[in-house]
Design an enzyme around this catalytic site. Structure first.
Site, PDB file in Angstrom:
ATOM      1  N   GLU A   1      11.648   2.796  -9.342  1.00 31.66           N
ATOM      2  CA  GLU A   1      12.432   3.938  -8.814  1.00 31.66           C
ATOM      3  C   GLU A   1      11.653   5.246  -8.965  1.00 31.66           C
ATOM      4  O   GLU A   1      12.231   6.306  -9.250  1.00 31.66           O
ATOM      5  CB  GLU A   1      13.806   4.032  -9.487  1.00 31.66           C
ATOM      6  CG  GLU A   1      14.606   2.775  -9.309  1.00 31.66           C
ATOM      7  CD  GLU A   1      15.871   2.864  -8.488  1.00 31.66           C
ATOM      8  OE1 GLU A   1      16.286   3.976  -8.143  1.00 31.66           O
ATOM      9  OE2 GLU A   1      16.427   1.800  -8.183  1.00 31.66           O
TER      10      GLU A   1
ATOM     11  N   THR B   1      14.034  -5.754  -5.263  1.00 29.39           N
ATOM     12  CA  THR B   1      15.029  -6.249  -6.211  1.00 29.39           C
ATOM     13  C   THR B   1      16.139  -6.975  -5.453  1.00 29.39           C
ATOM     14  O   THR B   1      16.673  -6.431  -4.478  1.00 29.39           O
ATOM     15  CB  THR B   1      15.606  -5.063  -7.024  1.00 29.39           C
ATOM     16  OG1 THR B   1      14.536  -4.436  -7.729  1.00 29.39           O
ATOM     17  CG2 THR B   1      16.667  -5.522  -8.015  1.00 29.39           C
TER      18      THR B   1
ATOM     19  N   GLY C   1       9.641  -6.340 -38.191  1.00 29.10           N
ATOM     20  CA  GLY C   1       8.398  -6.962 -38.657  1.00 29.10           C
ATOM     21  C   GLY C   1       8.050  -8.157 -37.772  1.00 29.10           C
ATOM     22  O   GLY C   1       8.309  -8.155 -36.565  1.00 29.10           O
TER      23      GLY C   1
ATOM     24  N   GLY D   1       0.803  -1.221   0.000  1.00 30.91           N
ATOM     25  CA  GLY D   1       0.000   0.000   0.000  1.00 30.91           C
ATOM     26  C   GLY D   1       0.832   1.266   0.000  1.00 30.91           C
ATOM     27  O   GLY D   1       0.309   2.358   0.272  1.00 30.91           O
TER      28      GLY D   1
ATOM     29  N   ASP E   1      17.423   9.806  -5.709  1.00 28.53           N
ATOM     30  CA  ASP E   1      17.926  10.779  -6.700  1.00 28.53           C
ATOM     31  C   ASP E   1      19.040  10.134  -7.524  1.00 28.53           C
ATOM     32  O   ASP E   1      19.060  10.233  -8.753  1.00 28.53           O
ATOM     33  CB  ASP E   1      18.489  12.025  -5.994  1.00 28.53           C
ATOM     34  CG  ASP E   1      17.391  12.943  -5.481  1.00 28.53           C
ATOM     35  OD1 ASP E   1      16.226  12.769  -5.877  1.00 28.53           O
ATOM     36  OD2 ASP E   1      17.709  13.831  -4.658  1.00 28.53           O
TER      37      ASP E   1
HETATM   38  N1  CAA Z   1      16.285  15.119  -1.207  1.00 26.56           N
HETATM   39  C1  CAA Z   1      16.231  15.479   0.104  1.00 26.56           C
HETATM   40  N2  CAA Z   1      15.064  15.633   0.773  1.00 26.56           N
HETATM   41  C2  CAA Z   1      13.919  15.446   0.096  1.00 26.56           C
HETATM   42  C3  CAA Z   1      13.916  15.071  -1.273  1.00 26.56           C
HETATM   43  C4  CAA Z   1      15.149  14.913  -1.924  1.00 26.56           C
HETATM   44  N3  CAA Z   1      15.231  14.562  -3.218  1.00 26.56           N
HETATM   45  N4  CAA Z   1      12.633  14.945  -1.670  1.00 26.56           N
HETATM   46  C5  CAA Z   1      11.860  15.228  -0.609  1.00 26.56           C
HETATM   47  N5  CAA Z   1      12.645  15.524   0.461  1.00 26.56           N
HETATM   48  C6  CAA Z   1      12.219  15.925   1.803  1.00 26.56           C
HETATM   49  C7  CAA Z   1      11.319  17.166   1.742  1.00 26.56           C
HETATM   50  O1  CAA Z   1      12.096  18.345   1.739  1.00 26.56           O
HETATM   51  C8  CAA Z   1      10.488  17.023   3.002  1.00 26.56           C
HETATM   52  O2  CAA Z   1      11.251  17.487   4.089  1.00 26.56           O
HETATM   53  P1  CAA Z   1      10.557  18.226   5.361  1.00 26.56           P
HETATM   54  O3  CAA Z   1       9.708  17.170   6.021  1.00 26.56           O
HETATM   55  O4  CAA Z   1      11.714  18.648   6.205  1.00 26.56           O
HETATM   56  O5  CAA Z   1       9.742  19.352   4.817  1.00 26.56           O
HETATM   57  C9  CAA Z   1      10.309  15.515   3.137  1.00 26.56           C
HETATM   58  O6  CAA Z   1      11.377  14.928   2.371  1.00 26.56           O
HETATM   59  C10 CAA Z   1       8.980  15.021   2.601  1.00 26.56           C
HETATM   60  O7  CAA Z   1       8.923  15.424   1.241  1.00 26.56           O
HETATM   61  P2  CAA Z   1       7.550  15.623   0.457  1.00 26.56           P
HETATM   62  O8  CAA Z   1       6.595  16.396   1.322  1.00 26.56           O
HETATM   63  O9  CAA Z   1       7.874  16.154  -0.896  1.00 26.56           O
HETATM   64  O10 CAA Z   1       7.024  14.118   0.378  1.00 26.56           O
HETATM   65  P3  CAA Z   1       5.792  13.502  -0.415  1.00 26.56           P
HETATM   66  O11 CAA Z   1       5.119  12.526   0.482  1.00 26.56           O
HETATM   67  O12 CAA Z   1       4.965  14.592  -1.007  1.00 26.56           O
HETATM   68  O13 CAA Z   1       6.499  12.622  -1.546  1.00 26.56           O
HETATM   69  C11 CAA Z   1       7.425  12.069  -3.681  1.00 26.56           C
HETATM   70  C12 CAA Z   1       7.221  13.130  -2.597  1.00 26.56           C
HETATM   71  C13 CAA Z   1       8.394  12.700  -4.674  1.00 26.56           C
HETATM   72  C14 CAA Z   1       6.138  11.718  -4.370  1.00 26.56           C
HETATM   73  C15 CAA Z   1       8.090  10.818  -3.057  1.00 26.56           C
HETATM   74  O14 CAA Z   1       7.197  10.154  -2.200  1.00 26.56           O
HETATM   75  C16 CAA Z   1       8.579   9.802  -4.081  1.00 26.56           C
HETATM   76  O15 CAA Z   1       9.680   9.941  -4.610  1.00 26.56           O
HETATM   77  N6  CAA Z   1       7.773   8.745  -4.354  1.00 26.56           N
HETATM   78  C17 CAA Z   1       8.230   7.615  -5.190  1.00 26.56           C
HETATM   79  C18 CAA Z   1       8.888   6.541  -4.380  1.00 26.56           C
HETATM   80  C19 CAA Z   1       9.862   5.748  -5.195  1.00 26.56           C
HETATM   81  O16 CAA Z   1      10.602   6.262  -6.019  1.00 26.56           O
HETATM   82  N7  CAA Z   1       9.915   4.453  -4.938  1.00 26.56           N
HETATM   83  C20 CAA Z   1      10.864   3.598  -5.602  1.00 26.56           C
HETATM   84  C21 CAA Z   1      11.138   2.389  -4.794  1.00 26.56           C
HETATM   85  S1  CAA Z   1      12.775   1.766  -4.973  1.00 26.56           S
HETATM   86  C22 CAA Z   1      12.826   0.923  -6.434  1.00 26.56           C
HETATM   87  O17 CAA Z   1      11.961   0.963  -7.246  1.00 26.56           O
HETATM   88  C23 CAA Z   1      14.121   0.189  -6.608  1.00 26.56           C
HETATM   89  C24 CAA Z   1      14.062  -0.959  -7.505  1.00 26.56           C
HETATM   90  O18 CAA Z   1      13.842  -2.064  -7.062  1.00 26.56           O
HETATM   91  C25 CAA Z   1      14.391  -0.843  -8.914  1.00 26.56           C
END
Ligand code: CAA
Length: 378
Positions: free
Chosen positions: A362, A158, A338, A129, A239
């Protein structure tokens, strides 16, 4: 403006290219069919220094930086996309331990990953979830004296069956993104149970499993980074991981394009090679142009990381563009082939299945657009 690579970057790229050409590409079709995790190839990759490309030498890494890492993932993924994602995630795990770990954690785990003693590292963030919204996670970690006890289930992990160390996010405090902490859990911890392997559309030789934590005890020294600050650790790691996935998608796209160009030269219809026809040339030209743009975006994000500049937005842009471009490239590559492109005998069929998930994991490309959009509007 300088577009050339350093000698070291060229060396790493060419070494990964040769290995992929000789050891991965000839076997990738069979690994896909048997859905077998290529243990020996993964071990060889560690021996070549590919599991810690951006890790300091004193921790057993190659210390060659994020640009070299991106180049190497692309080459490996060109030979075998499943090995590409295994490499990308393992490097991400090693980097997050290197960046946020205590000296003891770094010295204990990084050399085991870089040397191949651990086959892989796992990044346990997602749950059933909590995919795009990891702040909704339910796995908990509760303090019990000088220990933490983890309970709950992670999903889509993974290398979850093979990882020597899992970086695990769990709820330790309040709601949402606050109150999440990060832990290092060893693969042989009796409370950590990898589940049944997912039967996937593509990347079939990579291992994807749920991981169950049942009264999983870890010492207090297993906490990675500060308590309740784990969400930011995940975001920062992702990132870099997104550059890895852009690099992987680029490799898959390059593989498909190479096959399409060769096929266009060999396949004859209407008395001449199909490459003589503009309809085919245009598809190949679009592919080449899209891949060139993808490469530049990916290299730029990696370079920004290398020189210590902010790269969150650029990583999301590289991931979005490259994965979408690579999907189009693989689609065109099948069209050039094709009917032959639709059967397993030709690698473009596998490329097309392998590349699809790069727009999902990711962080879906919809999430990447959220990251880019929010960054523009601060
Ligand atoms: N660097 C540092 N800090 C960050 C950041 C970053 N890139 N992005 C967010 N933050 C910080 C924010 O500044 C915030 O800090 P404060 O609480 O101090 O204000 C805190 O984190 C929360 O940030 P948000 O309010 O922006 O969080 P959100 O709930 O709105 O989520 C989102 C933002 C971008 C949608 C994030 O949830 C996200 O990236 N979701 C996707 C998750 C994901 O990528 N999952 C992949 C799983 S791993 C995988 O797939 C590997 C594999 O097997 C191949």
């Amino acid at each position: 403006m300088e577009f050339s690579l350093s000698e070291e970057q060229v060396l790493i790229r060419d070494m990964a290219r040769d290995f992929a050409k000789n050891e991965l590409d000839p076997n990738a079709g069979e690994w896909d069919q048997t859905a077998e995790f290529p243990v020996d190839a993964i071990k060889q990759m560690a021996e070549l220094g590919l599991m810690g490309v951006n890790i300091p030498e004193d921790l057993g890494g190659a210390q060659c930086g994020p640009v070299a890492l991106s180049l190497a993932i692309t080459e490996i993924a060109k030979g075998c996309a499943s090995c590409g994602v295994t490499m990308s995630v393992t490097n991400m795990v090693c980097e997050v331990i290197d960046k946020f770990g205590t000296p003891e954690q770094r010295e204990k785990y990084c050399p085991r990953i870089t040397s191949g003693e651990y086959l892989a590292g796992a990044f346990c963030l997602s749950e059933a979830g909590a995919g795009s919204d990891p702040g909704a996670m339910k796995v908990t970690a509760k303090k019990a004296g000088d220990k933490w006890i983890l309970d709950g289930e992670k999903m889509w992990i993974t290398s979850g069956t093979y990882a020597g160390v899992h970086v695990v996010w769990a709820r330790t405090g309040g709601k949402g993104t606050q109150g999440i902490s990060c832990f290092l859990v060893e693969g042989d911890n009796p409370g950590l149970k990898p589940g049944k392997k997912e039967d996937k559309m593509g990347l079939r030789a990579s291992n994807t499993v749920p991981v169950l934590f049942e009264e999983c005890e870890v010492p207090s020294s297993a906490l990675l980074g500060a308590e309740n600050e784990g969400f930011k650790v995940a975001m920062m790691a992702l990132d870099g991981g997104r550059i890895g996935i852009a690099s992987q998608a680029l490799g898959i796209g390059l593989s498909a394009q190479e096959a399409a160009v060769e096929y266009a030269k060999e396949r004859r219809q209407f008395g001449r090679p199909i490459g003589d026809f503009q309809a085919i040339q245009w598809m190949l030209a679009d592919n080449e142009t899209e891949l060139a743009a993808a490469k530049h975006l990916t290299m730029r994000a990696a370079w920004l990381k290398e020189v210590g500049k902010p790269f969150t937005q650029e990583a999301s842009m590289a991931k979005t563009w490259t994965t979408e471009a690579a999907n189009r490239v693989c689609d065109n590559a099948i069209q050039v082939h094709g009917g032959y492109g639709y059967v397993k005998e030709y690698s473009v069929e596998r490329n097309y299945r392998d590349v699809r998930v790069t727009r999902i994991y990711e962080g879906t490309n919809q999430v990447q657009r959220i990251v880019i959009g929010r960054n523009l509007l601060v």
